[in-house]
Enzyme design. Structure first.
Site, PDB file in Angstrom:
ATOM      1  N   CYS A 182      -3.130   1.804   6.187  1.00 47.88           N
ATOM      2  CA  CYS A 182      -3.529   1.077   7.395  1.00 47.88           C
ATOM      3  C   CYS A 182      -4.129   2.020   8.425  1.00 47.88           C
ATOM      4  O   CYS A 182      -4.879   1.597   9.294  1.00 47.88           O
ATOM      5  CB  CYS A 182      -2.332   0.344   7.967  1.00 47.88           C
ATOM      6  SG  CYS A 182      -0.952   1.444   8.295  1.00 47.88           S
ATOM      7  N   ASN A 205       0.803  -1.233   0.000  1.00 48.37           N
ATOM      8  CA  ASN A 205       0.000   0.000   0.000  1.00 48.37           C
ATOM      9  C   ASN A 205       0.835   1.282   0.000  1.00 48.37           C
ATOM     10  O   ASN A 205       0.463   2.259  -0.620  1.00 48.37           O
ATOM     11  CB  ASN A 205      -1.019  -0.021   1.146  1.00 48.37           C
ATOM     12  CG  ASN A 205      -0.382  -0.035   2.503  1.00 48.37           C
ATOM     13  OD1 ASN A 205       0.644  -0.686   2.706  1.00 48.37           O
ATOM     14  ND2 ASN A 205      -0.957   0.674   3.442  1.00 48.37           N
ATOM     15  N   GLU A 230       7.557   0.275  15.927  1.00 50.51           N
ATOM     16  CA  GLU A 230       8.594   0.761  15.027  1.00 50.51           C
ATOM     17  C   GLU A 230       8.712   2.261  15.245  1.00 50.51           C
ATOM     18  O   GLU A 230       8.031   2.831  16.079  1.00 50.51           O
ATOM     19  CB  GLU A 230       8.235   0.402  13.592  1.00 50.51           C
ATOM     20  CG  GLU A 230       8.119  -1.104  13.440  1.00 50.51           C
ATOM     21  CD  GLU A 230       8.074  -1.584  12.007  1.00 50.51           C
ATOM     22  OE1 GLU A 230       7.850  -0.766  11.110  1.00 50.51           O
ATOM     23  OE2 GLU A 230       8.270  -2.782  11.811  1.00 50.51           O
ATOM     24  N   GLU A 283       3.509  -5.366  12.245  1.00 55.91           N
ATOM     25  CA  GLU A 283       2.599  -4.220  12.058  1.00 55.91           C
ATOM     26  C   GLU A 283       1.487  -4.706  11.155  1.00 55.91           C
ATOM     27  O   GLU A 283       1.714  -4.972   9.977  1.00 55.91           O
ATOM     28  CB  GLU A 283       3.346  -3.055  11.400  1.00 55.91           C
ATOM     29  CG  GLU A 283       4.518  -2.510  12.186  1.00 55.91           C
ATOM     30  CD  GLU A 283       4.096  -1.829  13.478  1.00 55.91           C
ATOM     31  OE1 GLU A 283       2.904  -1.519  13.633  1.00 55.91           O
ATOM     32  OE2 GLU A 283       4.962  -1.630  14.340  1.00 55.91           O
TER      33      GLU A 283
HETATM   34  P1  NAD Z   1      -0.008  -9.308   3.085  1.00 53.14           P
HETATM   35  O1  NAD Z   1       0.009  -9.794   4.484  1.00 53.14           O
HETATM   36  O2  NAD Z   1      -0.768 -10.084   2.079  1.00 53.14           O
HETATM   37  O3  NAD Z   1       1.477  -9.214   2.504  1.00 53.14           O
HETATM   38  C1  NAD Z   1       2.478  -8.442   3.119  1.00 53.14           C
HETATM   39  C2  NAD Z   1       3.825  -8.995   2.725  1.00 53.14           C
HETATM   40  O4  NAD Z   1       3.979 -10.299   3.278  1.00 53.14           O
HETATM   41  C3  NAD Z   1       4.023  -9.151   1.232  1.00 53.14           C
HETATM   42  O5  NAD Z   1       5.358  -8.854   0.906  1.00 53.14           O
HETATM   43  C4  NAD Z   1       3.741 -10.633   1.017  1.00 53.14           C
HETATM   44  O6  NAD Z   1       4.353 -11.178  -0.122  1.00 53.14           O
HETATM   45  C5  NAD Z   1       4.328 -11.218   2.282  1.00 53.14           C
HETATM   46  N1  NAD Z   1       3.789 -12.526   2.670  1.00 53.14           N
HETATM   47  C6  NAD Z   1       2.597 -13.076   2.340  1.00 53.14           C
HETATM   48  N2  NAD Z   1       2.487 -14.300   2.900  1.00 53.14           N
HETATM   49  C7  NAD Z   1       3.619 -14.517   3.603  1.00 53.14           C
HETATM   50  C8  NAD Z   1       4.089 -15.581   4.413  1.00 53.14           C
HETATM   51  N3  NAD Z   1       3.358 -16.677   4.594  1.00 53.14           N
HETATM   52  N4  NAD Z   1       5.290 -15.472   4.995  1.00 53.14           N
HETATM   53  C9  NAD Z   1       6.029 -14.354   4.837  1.00 53.14           C
HETATM   54  N5  NAD Z   1       5.650 -13.317   4.066  1.00 53.14           N
HETATM   55  C10 NAD Z   1       4.451 -13.387   3.469  1.00 53.14           C
HETATM   56  O7  NAD Z   1      -0.492  -7.802   3.153  1.00 53.14           O
HETATM   57  P2  NAD Z   1      -0.776  -6.840   1.928  1.00 53.14           P
HETATM   58  O8  NAD Z   1      -2.066  -7.244   1.302  1.00 53.14           O
HETATM   59  O9  NAD Z   1       0.441  -6.711   1.090  1.00 53.14           O
HETATM   60  O10 NAD Z   1      -0.961  -5.435   2.683  1.00 53.14           O
HETATM   61  C11 NAD Z   1      -2.152  -4.990   3.205  1.00 53.14           C
HETATM   62  C12 NAD Z   1      -2.212  -5.230   4.688  1.00 53.14           C
HETATM   63  O11 NAD Z   1      -1.115  -4.595   5.338  1.00 53.14           O
HETATM   64  C13 NAD Z   1      -3.443  -4.638   5.337  1.00 53.14           C
HETATM   65  O12 NAD Z   1      -3.956  -5.565   6.259  1.00 53.14           O
HETATM   66  C14 NAD Z   1      -2.925  -3.409   6.050  1.00 53.14           C
HETATM   67  O13 NAD Z   1      -3.687  -3.000   7.160  1.00 53.14           O
HETATM   68  C15 NAD Z   1      -1.584  -3.889   6.475  1.00 53.14           C
HETATM   69  N6  NAD Z   1      -0.702  -2.750   6.782  1.00 53.14           N
HETATM   70  C16 NAD Z   1      -0.383  -2.503   8.082  1.00 53.14           C
HETATM   71  C17 NAD Z   1       0.423  -1.416   8.391  1.00 53.14           C
HETATM   72  C18 NAD Z   1       0.804  -1.107   9.809  1.00 53.14           C
HETATM   73  O14 NAD Z   1       1.712  -0.317   9.985  1.00 53.14           O
HETATM   74  N7  NAD Z   1       0.173  -1.694  10.805  1.00 53.14           N
HETATM   75  C19 NAD Z   1       0.899  -0.601   7.365  1.00 53.14           C
HETATM   76  C20 NAD Z   1       0.541  -0.879   6.068  1.00 53.14           C
HETATM   77  C21 NAD Z   1      -0.257  -1.966   5.772  1.00 53.14           C
END
Ligand code: NAD
Length: 479
Positions: free
Chosen positions: A281, A149, A460, A247
């Site tokens: 997020c 995002n 963080e 996060e």
């Molecule tokens: P996601 O969890 O699908 O993927 C995040 C990352 O993890 C990607 O690089 C993905 O390839 C990797 N990944 C996926 N499966 C994995 C596994 N089994 N092991 C290790 N890595 C793996 O999330 P997304 O769809 O890319 O992002 C959106 C989400 O991120 C939303 O839920 C949003 O709220 C969250 N987010 C949180 C914050 C925060 O600071 N709390 C900030 C931004 C986004």
């Protein structure tokens, strides 16, 4: 454009020679290829990072700082091309990438390059018995995994403190938005970052992310992404006793009291609801409005939302670009249908937008406002992560608080009121990691950042991140 991994200071193809298509969400067309790397690529990257660790961690803070400041300057020099690349990869308005995402990536490097110069560790004087001091040392190879995002912003938010603290890094950007991470590797080469200090392996979560989390030579993992993925990583990392920072998702409440500044809360709530197509997020997705204010607010809010300009991310006037992928668009549309099944009323939006010409296949959605839903329904409990908000009235401060706290998430909350003590009461009682009072997304980089409950563990930001990326060792001296 065909991307490559960045391992040991060089661009390399993935060992198995597999690639994935990279989609442009603004057109729905393939515009490049990215490595579909696997565990062998991760192994090479980890070995390069291990090899680089003694020399990098042995540099003085000043020497590391100089190199990281050059990376920051490199981002500044490439700001426009990075913003264009990020917009194409992600679908976000280029204006947003140019004014928020890329400057913040630059600032992340500058912040940690200078923070290490001012970090200190403690000494405890025990009088005649002696004294204790704490050595904070880098740990080794850090695994950094980031989402799509805010691609470069969140990628650098992990990498910069890890490197500044003296660790070496194997990083995996989201496979959905890999372009700016790829461009960052060139900037790192030009800045003179030694080979192996930062390694970037592109590919999917199951093939690259899991291999990194499971790798015995990667003792710490910093992850930002969805809550379900975070839970899986936590389970995988637990038996290996890895240090973890997670996060995760959010379902953030925005609380509007009748004594708030109407114009300020209206315009900021439009932004906090729909910035980056609601894919931040920290966006507020549940708007709670004091009942006496509700009719006036909902009328003005719907009017402002309808006026938002959905369009090509490359046009300067665009306020709402494309959501990140077709599957994400379908997911968001699925939640809009669910909201109606649950008894919700669509006050505005709710549909896909089909633009003309090049953009006709892009993934555009109308910003959507839904009313009439109870707090316990799925629409109000699950993270949608798109341009969709629900609005509901409340009668008392206690009710507002109880509604705000009634999800499994606890990332952020926003409170609009001019009642001083109420603002402090709410800030203390909201179950979240960050509270904004009469503002949104205003945050000093020195403050800790993170969520509670299912929104994550660890913090963080600021010096907290330098703490995460180092291990304290107490030394006890007797006199
Ligand atoms: P996601 O969890 O699908 O993927 C995040 C990352 O993890 C990607 O690089 C993905 O390839 C990797 N990944 C996926 N499966 C994995 C596994 N089994 N092991 C290790 N890595 C793996 O999330 P997304 O769809 O890319 O992002 C959106 C989400 O991120 C939303 O839920 C949003 O709220 C969250 N987010 C949180 C914050 C925060 O600071 N709390 C900030 C931004 C986004």
């Amino acid at each position: 454009m065909k991307l490559q991994n960045y391992i040991n200071g060089e661009y390399v193809d993935p060992i198995e020679g597999r690639f994935l298509d990279n989609m442009d969400p603004s057109t729905g067309r393939v515009y490049g290829q990215i490595p579909d790397s696997g565990p062998e690529d991760v192994e090479q990257a980890v070995q390069a990072a291990r090899k680089a660790f003694p020399a990098w961690s042995g540099l003085s803070a000043t020497e590391r700082s100089r190199i990281l400041l050059r990376v920051s300057q490199g981002i500044e020099d490439q700001l426009e091309s990075l913003a264009q690349a990020e917009s194409k990869d992600n679908g976000k308005p280029v204006k947003l990438a140019r004014t928020v995402d890329i400057p913040r990536a630059r600032d992340n490097f500058a912040f940690y390059a200078t923070a290490i110069l001012h970090d200190a560790s403690e000494t405890h004087d025990m009088g005649s018995a002696g004294f204790n001091y704490t050595l904070r040392r880098p740990i080794g190879v850090a695994g950094c995994i980031s989402p799509w995002n805010l691609p470069l912003y969140l990628f650098t938010w992990k990498i910069a403190p890890a490197l500044a603290a003296g660790n070496t890094v194997v990083a995996k950007p989201s496979e959905v938005t890999p372009a700016t991470a790829f461009l960052l590797s060139r900037i790192c080469m030009e800045a003179g970052l030694p080979p192996g200090v930062l390694n970037i392996v592109h590919g999917t979560g199951p093939r690259v992310g899991e291999a990194l989390v499971a790798h015995p030579d990667v003792p710490l993992i910093s992850f930002t992404g969805g809550t379900a993925t975070g839970a899986r990583i936590a389970a995988q990392a637990a038996p290996l006793f890895k240090k973890l920072s997670l996060e995760l998702g959010g379902k953030n409440p925005t609380l509007l009291f009748a004594d708030g500044d109407f114009e300020a809360m209206l315009s900021t709530t439009v932004r906090s609801s729909f910035a980056n197509q609601g894919q931040i997020c920290l966006c507020g997705s549940r708007i709670l409005v004091e009942r006496s204010l509700y009719p006036r607010f909902i009328e003005a809010f719907v009017q402002r939302t309808k006026a938002l300009r959905v369009g090509s991310p490359l046009e300067e006037a665009t306020q709402i670009g494309a959501v990140v992928s077709e599957s994400h668009m379908e997911k968001v549309l699925g939640y809009i249908a669910l909201a109606q099944e649950e008894g919700g009323v669509i006050a505005c939006g709710g549909k896909r937008v089909v633009l003309s010409g090049e953009q006709s296949g892009g993934y555009y959605l109308e910003p959507t406002v839904i009313t009439g839903l109870p707090m316990q329904c799925r629409t109000n409990q699950e993270e949608i992560f798109g341009p969709v908000v629900t609005v509901m009235p409340f009668d008392t401060e206690e009710e507002a608080l109880s509604l705000a706290n009634s999800t499994r998430y606890g990332l952020s909350a926003t409170v609009w009121t001019s009642h001083l003590t109420r603002a402090h009461r709410m800030a203390a009682a909201l179950e979240v990691g960050i509270v904004w009072v009469n503002c949104w997304l205003v945050r000093d980089l020195r403050t800790p950042f993170g969520g509670v409950k299912s929104s994550g563990i660890g913090r963080e930001g600021g010096f907290e991140a330098l703490r995460f990326f180092t291990e304290p060792k107490n030394v006890c001296i007797s006199l």
